[in-house]
Design a protein around this motif. Structure first.
Motif, PDB file in Angstrom:
ATOM      1  N   UNK A 196       0.764  -1.167   0.074  1.00 49.44           N
ATOM      2  CA  UNK A 196       0.068  -0.017   0.034  1.00 49.44           C
ATOM      3  C   UNK A 196       0.917   1.286   0.049  1.00 49.44           C
ATOM      4  N   UNK A 197       1.971   1.361   0.978  1.00 48.90           N
ATOM      5  CA  UNK A 197       2.805   2.633   0.725  1.00 48.90           C
ATOM      6  C   UNK A 197       3.592   2.671  -0.393  1.00 48.90           C
ATOM      7  N   UNK A 198       3.906   1.683  -1.318  1.00 47.99           N
ATOM      8  CA  UNK A 198       4.711   1.493  -2.612  1.00 47.99           C
ATOM      9  C   UNK A 198       3.587   2.063  -3.454  1.00 47.99           C
ATOM     10  N   UNK A 199       2.535   1.419  -3.537  1.00 47.03           N
ATOM     11  CA  UNK A 199       1.602   1.705  -4.768  1.00 47.03           C
ATOM     12  C   UNK A 199       0.026   2.357  -4.069  1.00 47.03           C
ATOM     13  N   UNK A 200      -0.261   3.369  -4.531  1.00 45.33           N
ATOM     14  CA  UNK A 200      -1.333   4.019  -3.798  1.00 45.33           C
ATOM     15  C   UNK A 200      -2.767   3.221  -4.313  1.00 45.33           C
ATOM     16  N   UNK A 201      -2.663   1.990  -4.350  1.00 46.73           N
ATOM     17  CA  UNK A 201      -4.081   1.312  -4.861  1.00 46.73           C
ATOM     18  C   UNK A 201      -5.044   1.272  -3.320  1.00 46.73           C
ATOM     19  N   UNK A 202      -5.911   0.375  -3.574  1.00 46.28           N
ATOM     20  CA  UNK A 202      -6.767   0.203  -2.350  1.00 46.28           C
ATOM     21  C   UNK A 202      -6.136  -0.495  -1.206  1.00 46.28           C
ATOM     22  N   UNK A 203      -6.264  -0.089   0.036  1.00 42.00           N
ATOM     23  CA  UNK A 203      -5.708  -0.233   1.009  1.00 42.00           C
ATOM     24  C   UNK A 203      -6.191  -1.815   1.686  1.00 42.00           C
ATOM     25  N   UNK A 204      -5.544  -2.633   2.398  1.00 44.26           N
ATOM     26  CA  UNK A 204      -6.371  -3.546   3.076  1.00 44.26           C
ATOM     27  C   UNK A 204      -7.212  -3.103   4.113  1.00 44.26           C
ATOM     28  N   UNK A 205      -8.465  -3.830   4.197  1.00 44.35           N
ATOM     29  CA  UNK A 205      -9.312  -3.061   4.977  1.00 44.35           C
ATOM     30  C   UNK A 205      -9.418  -4.177   6.237  1.00 44.35           C
ATOM     31  N   UNK A 206      -9.466  -3.549   7.507  1.00 36.86           N
ATOM     32  CA  UNK A 206      -9.219  -4.355   8.588  1.00 36.86           C
ATOM     33  C   UNK A 206     -10.397  -4.146   9.419  1.00 36.86           C
ATOM     34  N   UNK A 207     -11.097  -5.379   9.899  1.00 37.65           N
ATOM     35  CA  UNK A 207     -12.326  -4.761  10.896  1.00 37.65           C
ATOM     36  C   UNK A 207     -11.646  -5.369  12.313  1.00 37.65           C
ATOM     37  N   UNK A 208     -11.975  -4.454  13.214  1.00 36.31           N
ATOM     38  CA  UNK A 208     -11.313  -4.418  14.553  1.00 36.31           C
ATOM     39  C   UNK A 208     -12.288  -4.786  15.846  1.00 36.31           C
ATOM     40  N   UNK A 209     -12.001  -5.891  16.202  1.00 33.52           N
ATOM     41  CA  UNK A 209     -13.185  -6.402  17.454  1.00 33.52           C
ATOM     42  C   UNK A 209     -11.984  -6.314  18.766  1.00 33.52           C
ATOM     43  N   UNK A 210     -12.714  -5.865  19.955  1.00 33.81           N
ATOM     44  CA  UNK A 210     -12.168  -5.946  21.221  1.00 33.81           C
ATOM     45  C   UNK A 210     -12.821  -6.456  22.439  1.00 33.81           C
TER      46      UNK A 210
END
Ligand SMILES: [Zn+2]
Length: 230
Positions: free
Chosen positions: A100-114
């Protein structure tokens, strides 16, 4: 549709994701979302922190599994690869962040639970994975992953403009509110479909950082309140 701040059971969480969640880091479940589980137990094994005005989460990577040759995983470097050479969850997350840092493509989407108590989980929201690095902590190398809040899934899927209203409520505040409100809606006493609600919304200057501005509401009373405000 699950919203940041919603309280759910472990089973509901697994139903949401369509798998039995066992590990803290879960890269691309069913090739779709990546899921992270945070834990706030006293002496919780991983040190996660909130930055950037409540929209940035710094999540610590995972240790090697406990084995005979590594009886204390806290003493070894966190691994990037398995003995077979395949990437660990740390490695998968790091590769995605670097890409993601090298190519401005779609980022990895992360769902966060706690997890705040045994069987009681809170959905912290949807984040994008924007950076990863290693740092030395207690004489060993650990991974750090930087995640930025992106609103909810509906907004991402419809490319709707991000609404700047969600803020992470620190675990210590969630715990304090849960105890104070006794795990019940403050309006009706219901224990079902609870939500950590900002008494004064963040968009109107209310804080996420103090228990005085957070309360438990059931879905019905949360909806009724939102209608009053909007
Ligand atoms: Zn209620």
């Amino acid at each position: 549709m699950i919203k940041p701040g919603d309280v759910i059971s472990y089973l509901e969480m697994c139903r949401q994701e369509g798998v039995n969640l066992q590990r803290g880091m879960n890269f691309r479940l069913h090739g779709r979302f990546t899921v992270i589980l945070m834990s706030v137990r006293r002496g919780a094994p991983y040190v996660d922190r909130i930055e950037g005005n409540g929209r940035v989460l710094i999540y610590e990577g995972h240790d090697v599994p406990r084995t005979k040759s590594m009886p204390d995983p806290k003493r070894g470097d966190q691994p990037m690869a398995n003995p077979s050479g395949s990437p660990t969850q740390n490695g998968l997350f790091q590769q995605a962040a670097i890409k993601y840092k090298r190519n401005p493509g779609p980022p990895e989407l992360v769902k966060v639970y706690e997890k705040i108590y045994s069987g009681i989980w809170v959905y912290n929201g949807l984040f994008k994975l924007v950076d990863a690095w290693q740092e030395v902590c207690n004489a060993r190398k650990v991974f750090k992953f930087k995640l930025e809040m992106v609103g909810d899934i509906e907004q991402v899927e419809t490319k709707e403009k991000e609404i700047d209203h969600s803020r992470l409520i620190p675990a210590s505040v969630k715990l304090e509110v849960w105890k104070r409100d006794k795990g019940r809606c403050v309006e009706c006493g219901s224990r079902d479909n609870l939500h950590f609600d900002h008494v004064i919304p963040y968009s109107k200057g209310g804080s996420s950082l103090v228990a005085e501005n957070i309360q438990l509401l059931c879905a019905r009373h949360n909806l009724a309140k939102r209608d009053r405000i909007e």
